[in-house]
Design a protein around this motif. Structure first.
Motif, PDB file in Angstrom:
ATOM      1  N   ILE A 159      33.428  28.810 -27.761  1.00 18.30           N
ATOM      2  CA  ILE A 159      33.670  27.460 -28.295  1.00 18.30           C
ATOM      3  C   ILE A 159      32.374  26.646 -28.301  1.00 18.30           C
ATOM      4  N   GLY A 160      31.261  27.371 -28.329  1.00 16.43           N
ATOM      5  CA  GLY A 160      29.972  26.729 -28.538  1.00 16.43           C
ATOM      6  C   GLY A 160      29.287  26.174 -27.313  1.00 16.43           C
ATOM      7  N   MET A 161      29.739  26.552 -26.123  1.00 21.34           N
ATOM      8  CA  MET A 161      29.123  26.020 -24.913  1.00 21.34           C
ATOM      9  C   MET A 161      27.939  26.892 -24.493  1.00 21.34           C
ATOM     10  N   ALA A 162      26.853  26.228 -24.122  1.00 28.34           N
ATOM     11  CA  ALA A 162      25.602  26.926 -23.826  1.00 28.34           C
ATOM     12  C   ALA A 162      25.567  27.441 -22.396  1.00 28.34           C
ATOM     13  N   GLU A 163      26.406  28.455 -22.124  1.00 30.44           N
ATOM     14  CA  GLU A 163      26.347  29.063 -20.795  1.00 30.44           C
ATOM     15  C   GLU A 163      25.379  30.248 -20.830  1.00 30.44           C
ATOM     16  N   ILE A 164      25.356  31.029 -19.775  1.00 27.57           N
ATOM     17  CA  ILE A 164      24.353  32.090 -19.627  1.00 27.57           C
ATOM     18  C   ILE A 164      24.360  33.081 -20.791  1.00 27.57           C
ATOM     19  N   LEU A 165      25.536  33.584 -21.140  1.00 27.23           N
ATOM     20  CA  LEU A 165      25.625  34.618 -22.171  1.00 27.23           C
ATOM     21  C   LEU A 165      25.211  34.096 -23.542  1.00 27.23           C
ATOM     22  N   ARG A 166      25.641  32.895 -23.868  1.00 27.21           N
ATOM     23  CA  ARG A 166      25.299  32.327 -25.173  1.00 27.21           C
ATOM     24  C   ARG A 166      23.788  32.129 -25.292  1.00 27.21           C
ATOM     25  N   ASN A 167      23.175  31.617 -24.244  1.00 23.81           N
ATOM     26  CA  ASN A 167      21.723  31.426 -24.269  1.00 23.81           C
ATOM     27  C   ASN A 167      20.993  32.757 -24.403  1.00 23.81           C
ATOM     28  N   SER A 168      21.505  33.770 -23.712  1.00 17.65           N
ATOM     29  CA  SER A 168      20.900  35.108 -23.803  1.00 17.65           C
ATOM     30  C   SER A 168      21.009  35.647 -25.222  1.00 17.65           C
ATOM     31  N   ARG A 169      22.170  35.471 -25.830  1.00 19.97           N
ATOM     32  CA  ARG A 169      22.397  35.977 -27.186  1.00 19.97           C
ATOM     33  C   ARG A 169      21.485  35.291 -28.198  1.00 19.97           C
ATOM     34  N   GLU A 170      21.229  34.017 -27.989  1.00 16.30           N
ATOM     35  CA  GLU A 170      20.342  33.289 -28.906  1.00 16.30           C
ATOM     36  C   GLU A 170      18.932  33.878 -28.874  1.00 16.30           C
ATOM     37  N   ILE A 171      18.477  34.219 -27.675  1.00 12.07           N
ATOM     38  CA  ILE A 171      17.130  34.797 -27.554  1.00 12.07           C
ATOM     39  C   ILE A 171      17.074  36.184 -28.176  1.00 12.07           C
ATOM     40  N   VAL A 172      18.143  36.976 -27.946  1.00 15.95           N
ATOM     41  CA  VAL A 172      18.214  38.322 -28.528  1.00 15.95           C
ATOM     42  C   VAL A 172      18.153  38.247 -30.048  1.00 15.95           C
ATOM     43  N   THR A 173      18.902  37.315 -30.615  1.00 18.82           N
ATOM     44  CA  THR A 173      18.929  37.140 -32.074  1.00 18.82           C
ATOM     45  C   THR A 173      17.561  36.713 -32.599  1.00 18.82           C
ATOM     46  N   ARG A 174      16.892  35.875 -31.828  1.00 21.40           N
ATOM     47  CA  ARG A 174      15.588  35.348 -32.259  1.00 21.40           C
ATOM     48  C   ARG A 174      14.466  36.367 -32.095  1.00 21.40           C
ATOM     49  N   ASP A 175      14.434  37.073 -30.967  1.00 21.47           N
ATOM     50  CA  ASP A 175      13.303  37.947 -30.635  1.00 21.47           C
ATOM     51  C   ASP A 175      13.576  39.431 -30.868  1.00 21.47           C
ATOM     52  N   PHE A 176      14.825  39.791 -31.182  1.00 20.38           N
ATOM     53  CA  PHE A 176      15.180  41.199 -31.369  1.00 20.38           C
ATOM     54  C   PHE A 176      14.815  42.034 -30.147  1.00 20.38           C
ATOM     55  N   SER A 177      15.176  41.512 -28.978  1.00 18.04           N
ATOM     56  CA  SER A 177      14.901  42.194 -27.713  1.00 18.04           C
ATOM     57  C   SER A 177      16.167  42.168 -26.860  1.00 18.04           C
ATOM     58  N   ILE A 178      16.444  43.276 -26.149  1.00 16.40           N
ATOM     59  CA  ILE A 178      17.645  43.332 -25.301  1.00 16.40           C
ATOM     60  C   ILE A 178      17.362  42.846 -23.875  1.00 16.40           C
ATOM     61  N   THR A 179      16.123  42.500 -23.598  1.00 18.69           N
ATOM     62  CA  THR A 179      15.763  42.037 -22.254  1.00 18.69           C
ATOM     63  C   THR A 179      16.600  40.849 -21.788  1.00 18.69           C
ATOM     64  N   PRO A 180      16.874  39.860 -22.657  1.00 15.02           N
ATOM     65  CA  PRO A 180      17.715  38.742 -22.208  1.00 15.02           C
ATOM     66  C   PRO A 180      19.104  39.181 -21.725  1.00 15.02           C
ATOM     67  N   PHE A 181      19.670  40.202 -22.368  1.00 15.18           N
ATOM     68  CA  PHE A 181      20.976  40.695 -21.929  1.00 15.18           C
ATOM     69  C   PHE A 181      20.882  41.328 -20.534  1.00 15.18           C
ATOM     70  N   ILE A 182      19.741  41.989 -20.270  1.00 15.60           N
ATOM     71  CA  ILE A 182      19.535  42.580 -18.946  1.00 15.60           C
ATOM     72  C   ILE A 182      19.435  41.477 -17.893  1.00 15.60           C
ATOM     73  N   ILE A 183      18.687  40.434 -18.227  1.00 15.15           N
ATOM     74  CA  ILE A 183      18.553  39.283 -17.316  1.00 15.15           C
ATOM     75  C   ILE A 183      19.914  38.648 -17.077  1.00 15.15           C
ATOM     76  N   CYS A 184      20.685  38.513 -18.146  1.00 15.56           N
ATOM     77  CA  CYS A 184      22.028  37.945 -18.055  1.00 15.56           C
ATOM     78  C   CYS A 184      22.909  38.780 -17.129  1.00 15.56           C
ATOM     79  N   ALA A 185      22.842  40.092 -17.288  1.00 16.76           N
ATOM     80  CA  ALA A 185      23.636  40.999 -16.452  1.00 16.76           C
ATOM     81  C   ALA A 185      23.252  40.864 -14.981  1.00 16.76           C
TER      82      ALA A 185
END
Length: 208
Positions: A159-185
Motif C-alpha cells: 500500500i505504498g509504505m516505505a518499509e525495509i522491503l520496499r526501500n530495498s526493491r527501489e534500489i534493486v530496480t534502480r541499480d540492477f543489483s541483488i545486494t539490497p535484497f541480501i541486506i534486507c534479508a
C-alpha cells in the motif's frame, strides 16, 4: 555507512513501530476475546468463532487491501499506517485468541474445582489461576506468531509504505543489483533472532 544501506534502514523505524503496536494491542485483546470464545453464551462464542474463522482463513494482504482500498468506498478513509496497524491488530488478535483458547482449555479441570472450594468466583479463578498458567503454556506458539509478524510487516509495502522491503526493491530496480535484497534479508534475520532470544529467555524464567 553506504547510502543504500542507510536508505534501507530508513524503513526500519516503520517496521518496528508497526510491530510494537500490533503486539501491544493484539496480545491483551487476544486474551480477552479468548474468554468470550470459551463462554457458555452461544451468541458471544459463535460470533467470536466467525471472527477468528474469517481473519485466520483469509490472506492478511487481502485484509490490508480491504481496509485501505475498500473502506473508502463506504466513506471511511484511513492513512496508510492507520490502515496497516488496524489490519494487523485485528488479524493477530484472531490468532492469539485461538492460541489462548487452546491454552485455557488445556488447564486441568481440577484447578477450577479447587478454586471453587476456596470460594473464588469464576472471574477470580480465571484472573488469578487459569490465565497466568495459560500464558505460560501459550509462550511457544506466541513466539512463533511473533516471528511471523516480523516477516508480515513487509506486506505494507503493497500500500505504498516505505518499509525495509520496499526501500530495498527501489534500489534493486534502480541499480540492477541483488545486494539490497541480501541486506534486507539480514535485517529481517536480525529482528527475528532478537524476538527468538527474547521469548527463549522469558520461557526460561517462567519455567524455573
Amino acid at each position: 555507512m553506504d547510502s543504500n544501506v542507510l536508505f534501507i534502514l530508513q524503513g526500519l523505524g516503520l517496521t518496528v513501530k508497526l510491530y510494537i503496536i500490533t503486539m501491544v494491542f493484539s496480545l491483551p485483546l487476544g486474551v480477552i476475546i479468548s474468554l468470550g470464545r470459551i463462554s457458555k453464551n452461544p451468541l458471544l462464542s459463535n460470533g467470536i468463532q466467525v471472527y477468528t474463522w474469517i481473519f485466520r482463513g483469509t490472506p492478511l494482504l487481502l485484509q490490508l487491501f480491504f481496509v485501505y482500498y475498500g473502506l473508502p468506498v463506504i466513506g471511511i478513509t484511513l492513512s496508510p499506517f492507520t490502515a496497516a496497524a488496524l489490519t494487523f491488530v485485528v488479524n493477530y488478535t484472531a490468532y492469539f485468541c485461538e492460541i489462548f483458547r487452546g491454552s485455557i482449555l488445556g488447564i486441568d479441570k481440577g484447578q477450577y474445582e479447587a478454586a471453587k472450594v476456596l470460594g473464588m468466583s469464576y472471574w477470580q479463578t480465571m484472573v488469578r489461576i487459569i490465565i497466568p498458567q495459560a500464558l505460560i503454556t501459550a509462550l511457544p506458539p506466541l513466539g512463533n506468531e511473533a516471528i511471523a509478524l516480523i516477516k508480515d510487516t513487509s506486506l505494507i509495502s503493497a500500500i505504498g509504505m516505505a518499509e525495509i522491503l520496499r526501500n530495498s526493491r527501489e534500489i534493486v530496480t534502480r541499480d540492477f543489483s541483488i545486494t539490497p535484497f541480501i541486506i534486507c534479508a539480514v535485517i529481517y534475520l536480525i529482528l527475528s533472532t532478537i524476538v527468538v532470544i527474547f521469548f527463549e529467555r522469558v520461557e526460561k524464567k517462567v519455567m524455573i
